[in-house]
Enzyme design. Structure first.
Site, PDB file in Angstrom:
ATOM      1  N   SER A   1       1.735   2.225  10.352  1.00 25.41           N
ATOM      2  CA  SER A   1       2.865   1.579  11.027  1.00 25.41           C
ATOM      3  C   SER A   1       3.965   2.548  11.442  1.00 25.41           C
ATOM      4  CB  SER A   1       3.465   0.509  10.108  1.00 25.41           C
ATOM      5  OG  SER A   1       3.915   1.076   8.896  1.00 25.41           O
ATOM      6  N   TYR A   2       3.927   3.793  10.989  1.00 25.20           N
ATOM      7  CA  TYR A   2       4.980   4.734  11.356  1.00 25.20           C
ATOM      8  C   TYR A   2       4.876   5.078  12.842  1.00 25.20           C
ATOM      9  CZ  TYR A   2       5.875   5.557   6.350  1.00 25.20           C
ATOM     10  OH  TYR A   2       6.180   5.425   5.022  1.00 25.20           O
ATOM     11  N   ALA A   3       5.933   4.746  13.566  1.00 29.29           N
ATOM     12  CA  ALA A   3       5.973   4.969  15.021  1.00 29.29           C
ATOM     13  C   ALA A   3       4.753   4.363  15.696  1.00 29.29           C
ATOM     14  CB  ALA A   3       6.082   6.462  15.334  1.00 29.29           C
ATOM     15  N   ASP A   4       4.318   3.199  15.180  1.00 29.85           N
ATOM     16  CA  ASP A   4       3.151   2.506  15.737  1.00 29.85           C
ATOM     17  C   ASP A   4       1.928   3.420  15.838  1.00 29.85           C
ATOM     18  OD1 ASP A   4       4.496   0.087  15.995  1.00 29.85           O
ATOM     19  OD2 ASP A   4       5.206   0.544  18.000  1.00 29.85           O
ATOM     20  N   GLY A   5       1.725   4.233  14.831  1.00 29.71           N
ATOM     21  CA  GLY A   5       0.583   5.146  14.816  1.00 29.71           C
ATOM     22  C   GLY A   5       0.906   6.530  15.334  1.00 29.71           C
TER      23      GLY A   5
END
Length: 320
Positions: A52-56
């Site tokens: 989920s970090y920066a949407d991948g």
């Protein structure tokens, strides 16, 4: 940099873990590369990320590094699954299909066939723990994850999934927030982890950046508290209680001749139940004091004073 085992497992990691939550969003590839170089040069081994970090984007950036100047054998990777993206934002979902689909997507972005540690990002009250555990079991048995664990689980759920797991596979770690500003895990999570052989990975050991002292007089324009997407993350630790702890930390650090950042992190690393502390930075320059903190040993009087000023109320039933 020293290393420590995660709980009662054979997994040995560096005492500091390099957090990458801001990578590809607030930290560009050049700056991330400088951070990684400094971290590896200091003896660090473990990188922490999440789907989920920066949407991948964080995983993708790490993957590009592993495909270039950094050898996969030189780093350990911890990633997380269990937050599913929807048109309305993130939704907690630790179901078996979502967990495994997310892991496969993470591996593709990272450009590797396995991660060293795979964590359930958050407790999902809507999915039976046995189903989530089955996803962890499949990941280990298929070789996609070497060790598994949980993150941000309450004490009872930490104990429950570890008990259900027994040895199929064992739950190696719990990654939870812990700092002078947030000691809530001492109530039940830490005793549960100790009883069940789990290692504690402390995230945000600098109190979401507040313990660096940068917010003592104002909110810097380039800080997380001034960021549109991170202001709400920092705001809970800008109250009067936090201010008192920050001031005590500043006095202690001045007496030691080191930065507040070093003292705060050294305090976390001195806790016997902490295997590794996850530190993130926007720039390589901001990371340097954290790397120095691994060499700092706090005098007992300083440690006791910081314990006292940051102590939490245990109360019933933890203490009668």
């Amino acid at each position: 940099m020293q290393r420590a085992r995660i709980g009662t497992t054979g997994l040995e990691v560096s005492r500091l873990t390099l957090g990458t939550m801001t990578w590809s969003r607030d930290t560009d590839e050049d700056e991330a590369g400088a951070q990684l170089d400094a971290f590896l040069d200091a003896g660090g081994t473990l990188l922490d990320t999440a789907a989920s970090y920066a949407d991948g984007g964080s995983e993708e950036l790490i993957g590009r590094m592993l495909g270039g100047t950094v050898a996969r054998a030189d780093v350990q990777i911890c990633t997380k699954a269990g937050i599913r993206r929807t048109t309305h934002g993130g939704v907690v979902d630790a179901s078996r299909d979502t967990m495994l689909d997310t892991l496969d997507a993470s591996l593709a972005r990272l450009g590797t066939d396995h991660v060293d540690v795979w964590l359930v990002h958050q407790f999902d009250a809507g999915t039976p723990l046995d189903e989530t555990l089955h996803a962890l079991e499949i990941a280990v048995n298929s070789g996609r994850a070497r060790y598994v664990g949980v993150s941000n689980f309450p004490g009872w759920a930490t104990a429950r999934i570890a008990t259900l797991a027994d040895r199929r596979p064992s739950i190696a770690a719990t990654q939870v927030e812990y700092s002078l500003l947030q000691r809530g895990i001492e109530r039940e999570v830490v005793p549960a982890a100790a009883a069940l052989g789990m290692g504690v990975m402390a995230w945000s050991p600098l109190g979401r950046g507040v313990l660096t002292g940068k917010y003592r007089s104002a909110i810097p324009a380039d800080s997380r508290a001034a960021s549109e997407h991170l202001a709400g993350f920092v705001e809970p630790y800008l109250d009067d209680r936090a201010g008192s702890i920050v001031e005590a930390l500043a006095i202690a650090s001045e007496g030691l001749g080191v930065s507040a950042q070093e003292t705060a992190l050294a305090w976390v690393l001195s806790r016997p139940f902490v295997a590794t502390a996850v530190v993130g930075a926007r720039t390589a320059e901001q990371l340097v004091p954290s790397l120095r903190a691994t060499q700092l040993r706090l005098p007992p009087a300083i440690g006791d004073a910081l314990d006292e000023v940051s102590a939490i109320d245990l109360g019933y039933p933890e203490r009668r």
